[in-house]
Motif scaffolding. Structure first.
Motif, PDB file in Angstrom:
ATOM      1  N   ARG A   1       0.847  -1.199   0.000  1.00 25.33           N
ATOM      2  CA  ARG A   1       0.000   0.000   0.000  1.00 25.33           C
ATOM      3  C   ARG A   1       0.879   1.244   0.000  1.00 25.33           C
ATOM      4  NH1 ARG A   1      -5.411  -0.618   1.437  1.00 25.33           N
ATOM      5  NH2 ARG A   1      -6.001  -2.753   2.038  1.00 25.33           N
ATOM      6  N   LEU A   2       0.618   2.136  -0.935  1.00 19.65           N
ATOM      7  CA  LEU A   2       1.283   3.428  -0.951  1.00 19.65           C
ATOM      8  C   LEU A   2       0.495   4.383  -0.074  1.00 19.65           C
ATOM      9  CD1 LEU A   2       2.631   2.081  -3.434  1.00 19.65           C
ATOM     10  CD2 LEU A   2       2.668   4.347  -4.497  1.00 19.65           C
ATOM     11  N   GLY A   3       1.171   4.970   0.906  1.00 25.85           N
ATOM     12  CA  GLY A   3       0.529   5.910   1.810  1.00 25.85           C
ATOM     13  C   GLY A   3       0.797   7.345   1.408  1.00 25.85           C
ATOM     14  N   ARG A   4       1.018   8.179   2.389  1.00 22.20           N
ATOM     15  CA  ARG A   4       1.179   9.601   2.106  1.00 22.20           C
ATOM     16  C   ARG A   4       2.506   9.878   1.391  1.00 22.20           C
ATOM     17  NH1 ARG A   4       3.000   8.817   7.193  1.00 22.20           N
ATOM     18  NH2 ARG A   4       4.790  10.050   7.944  1.00 22.20           N
ATOM     19  N   VAL A   5       2.515  10.980   0.662  1.00 15.58           N
ATOM     20  CA  VAL A   5       3.738  11.433   0.004  1.00 15.58           C
ATOM     21  C   VAL A   5       4.623  12.105   1.050  1.00 15.58           C
ATOM     22  CG1 VAL A   5       4.701  12.997  -1.715  1.00 15.58           C
ATOM     23  CG2 VAL A   5       2.641  11.679  -2.247  1.00 15.58           C
TER      24      VAL A   5
ATOM     25  N   TYR B   1       7.256   7.866  -0.979  1.00 14.36           N
ATOM     26  CA  TYR B   1       6.017   7.470  -0.340  1.00 14.36           C
ATOM     27  C   TYR B   1       6.280   6.695   0.945  1.00 14.36           C
ATOM     28  CZ  TYR B   1       3.960   8.180  -5.025  1.00 14.36           C
ATOM     29  OH  TYR B   1       3.570   8.695  -6.236  1.00 14.36           O
ATOM     30  N   ALA B   2       5.412   6.848   1.916  1.00 14.48           N
ATOM     31  CA  ALA B   2       5.336   5.900   3.024  1.00 14.48           C
ATOM     32  C   ALA B   2       4.576   4.682   2.512  1.00 14.48           C
ATOM     33  CB  ALA B   2       4.611   6.515   4.206  1.00 14.48           C
TER      34      ALA B   2
ATOM     35  N   SER C   1       6.286  -1.633   7.750  1.00 12.25           N
ATOM     36  CA  SER C   1       6.323  -0.295   7.167  1.00 12.25           C
ATOM     37  C   SER C   1       7.645  -0.056   6.441  1.00 12.25           C
ATOM     38  CB  SER C   1       6.110   0.766   8.250  1.00 12.25           C
ATOM     39  OG  SER C   1       7.134   0.699   9.237  1.00 12.25           O
ATOM     40  N   GLY C   2       7.694   1.042   5.694  1.00 16.06           N
ATOM     41  CA  GLY C   2       8.909   1.402   4.976  1.00 16.06           C
ATOM     42  C   GLY C   2       8.668   2.608   4.108  1.00 16.06           C
TER      43      GLY C   2
ATOM     44  N   VAL D   1       7.504  -5.488  -3.764  1.00 17.43           N
ATOM     45  CA  VAL D   1       7.918  -4.453  -4.704  1.00 17.43           C
ATOM     46  C   VAL D   1       7.729  -4.899  -6.148  1.00 17.43           C
ATOM     47  CG1 VAL D   1      10.379  -5.007  -5.028  1.00 17.43           C
ATOM     48  CG2 VAL D   1       9.633  -2.610  -4.976  1.00 17.43           C
ATOM     49  N   LYS D   2       7.761  -6.204  -6.402  1.00 17.93           N
ATOM     50  CA  LYS D   2       7.538  -6.680  -7.760  1.00 17.93           C
ATOM     51  C   LYS D   2       6.149  -6.321  -8.268  1.00 17.93           C
ATOM     52  CE  LYS D   2      10.838 -10.514  -7.845  1.00 17.93           C
ATOM     53  NZ  LYS D   2      11.053 -11.973  -8.046  1.00 17.93           N
ATOM     54  N   ALA D   3       5.209  -6.087  -7.349  1.00 18.20           N
ATOM     55  CA  ALA D   3       3.842  -5.735  -7.727  1.00 18.20           C
ATOM     56  C   ALA D   3       3.615  -4.226  -7.720  1.00 18.20           C
ATOM     57  CB  ALA D   3       2.851  -6.403  -6.777  1.00 18.20           C
ATOM     58  N   ALA D   4       4.647  -3.439  -7.420  1.00 19.50           N
ATOM     59  CA  ALA D   4       4.492  -1.990  -7.331  1.00 19.50           C
ATOM     60  C   ALA D   4       4.376  -1.362  -8.721  1.00 19.50           C
ATOM     61  CB  ALA D   4       5.668  -1.382  -6.582  1.00 19.50           C
ATOM     62  N   PRO D   5       3.672  -0.243  -8.822  1.00 22.38           N
ATOM     63  CA  PRO D   5       3.583   0.464 -10.104  1.00 22.38           C
ATOM     64  C   PRO D   5       4.963   0.857 -10.621  1.00 22.38           C
ATOM     65  CG  PRO D   5       2.015   1.359  -8.518  1.00 22.38           C
ATOM     66  CD  PRO D   5       2.896   0.418  -7.760  1.00 22.38           C
ATOM     67  N   LYS D   6       5.140   0.749 -11.925  1.00 20.57           N
ATOM     68  CA  LYS D   6       6.358   1.158 -12.640  1.00 20.57           C
ATOM     69  C   LYS D   6       7.539   0.214 -12.462  1.00 20.57           C
ATOM     70  CE  LYS D   6       5.452   6.180 -12.415  1.00 20.57           C
ATOM     71  NZ  LYS D   6       6.099   7.488 -12.125  1.00 20.57           N
TER      72      LYS D   6
END
Length: 355
Positions: free
Chosen positions: A85-89, A99-100, A111-112, A194-199
């Motif tokens: 999940r991408l959280g706040r910028v 992103y958080a 988290s990360g 991370v393999k499923a992250a956009p871009k």
């Protein structure tokens, strides 16, 4: 160093070659400017061909059931790294957006931070494994701050994982009892996430770990071959579990109580050598399939350079692609030659994270 500091530092993955960051918080030091440095030009980034030797057999799994605190457990475990999940910028600049993030590691939420270059992509990704920082003062994304920025500005998506019991991650009450072997699980799941992250180009994934994170990286490579495509290790702890235990805990007179607790839980290296062998990634290096680039300063008084020489030699004996760069005068936290080490790192990653 206080006894409490030494205990936390040493217990951080004793058996996985990861006790790191004991000399402070080098990962958060400001980035030295490449301008005006006297660093020599980077050496070629090509890796040597694998040595034509017969790899030593890895330690085979012990009698069933497998000890949950062992490399065998990490090998057999099922991972999925779901729920990114991408959280706040956290920051936005001309090069990338920060992103958080959170993702799942088994039943835990980890988290990360995620740095994503501005552009269409797809981009290669690098998972960063930070060194030891006391969880009581740790904040999300802390550690490897200069590496996070450097890599994102050069076209890599960067996922920096906090590990369990850090920042916004779930608590694991058995983490210390299990010698924090769960950190390795969290990193493996970070790669899947991370393999499923956009871009992200999912077939172009690297890993970078320093100090404690270097030991975690060795364990990931040995436990899950083929998970990533290349690995970089900075100033790592030993890949031999007993060596870390003796160096950071047992040989310190102020740690008598801690030493007794660890030995009571798992046995001493003399009484239960099989446990310590099975917690040591060096005994499983024949499983490694990825090229490894190792950086270490010859003046490191936290993690002796002999540990990186030994890991490099063991990888080479096993027929693996390994290169070791030694940095004269550099201590545990790289300073003057850090720009050179990162130039070599980027060249290595670009060479090995190609379609």
């Amino acid at each position: 160093m206080t006894t409490r500091r030494r205990f936390c530092c040493s217990l951080a993955l004793i058996g996985l070659g990861a006790a790191a960051g004991c000399s402070g918080d080098p990962d958060t030091s400001p980035s030295p400017s490449p301008t005006g440095t006297a660093s020599p030009s980077p050496s070629p980034s090509s890796m040597p061909s694998p040595a034509q030797t017969t790899p030593a057999p890895s330690a085979s799994p012990t009698a069933s059931p497998v000890n949950p605190v062992s490399m065998q457990a990490l090998i057999q475990k099922k991972y999925d790294g779901r729920g990114l999940r991408l959280g706040r910028v956290l920051d936005r600049n001309a090069a990338y957006t920060r992103y958080a993030i959170t993702y799942l590691s088994g039943r835990l939420t980890i988290s990360g931070v995620l740095n994503v270059p501005n552009g269409a992509g797809p981009y290669p990704a690098v998972v960063l494994n930070h060194g030891y920082i006391d969880p009581a003062i740790y904040t999300t994304g802390r550690g490897l701050a200069r590496e996070q920025d450097y890599l994102a500005r050069r076209g890599f998506i960067v996922l920096h994982t906090d590990y369990r019991n850090h920042a916004g991650s779930s608590d694991d009450p058995r983490a210390d009892l299990n010698l924090r072997i769960g950190y390795v699980e969290d990193v493996v799941n970070a790669v899947h996430a991370v393999k499923a992250a956009p871009k992200v180009a999912p077939n172009r994934i690297g890993m970078l770990g320093r100090s404690m994170g270097g030991g975690i990286t060795y364990s990931v490579l040995a436990a899950q071959p083929g998970l990533i495509d290349a690995a970089v290790v900075f100033a790592s702890t030993s890949s031999d579990a007993a060596q870390n235990f003796n160096h950071f805990i047992r040989n310190d007179r102020g740690n008598a109580a801690i030493t007794s607790a660890v030995i009571k839980a798992h046995g001493s290296p003399e009484a239960r050598p099989e446990f310590w062998r099975n917690m040591s990634p060096v005994n499983f290096f024949d499983r490694v399939t990825e090229p490894v680039l190792i950086h270490h300063g010859d003046s490191d008084d936290t993690c002796p350079i002999a540990w990186s020489r030994a890991a490099h030699a063991a990888l080479t004996r096993a027929g693996k692609r390994s290169a070791l760069h030694v940095y004269p005068g550099e201590q545990h936290a790289f300073d003057r030659l850090w720009p050179l080490s990162m130039q070599r790192t980027v060249a290595f990653l670009r060479q090995n994270l190609r379609d």
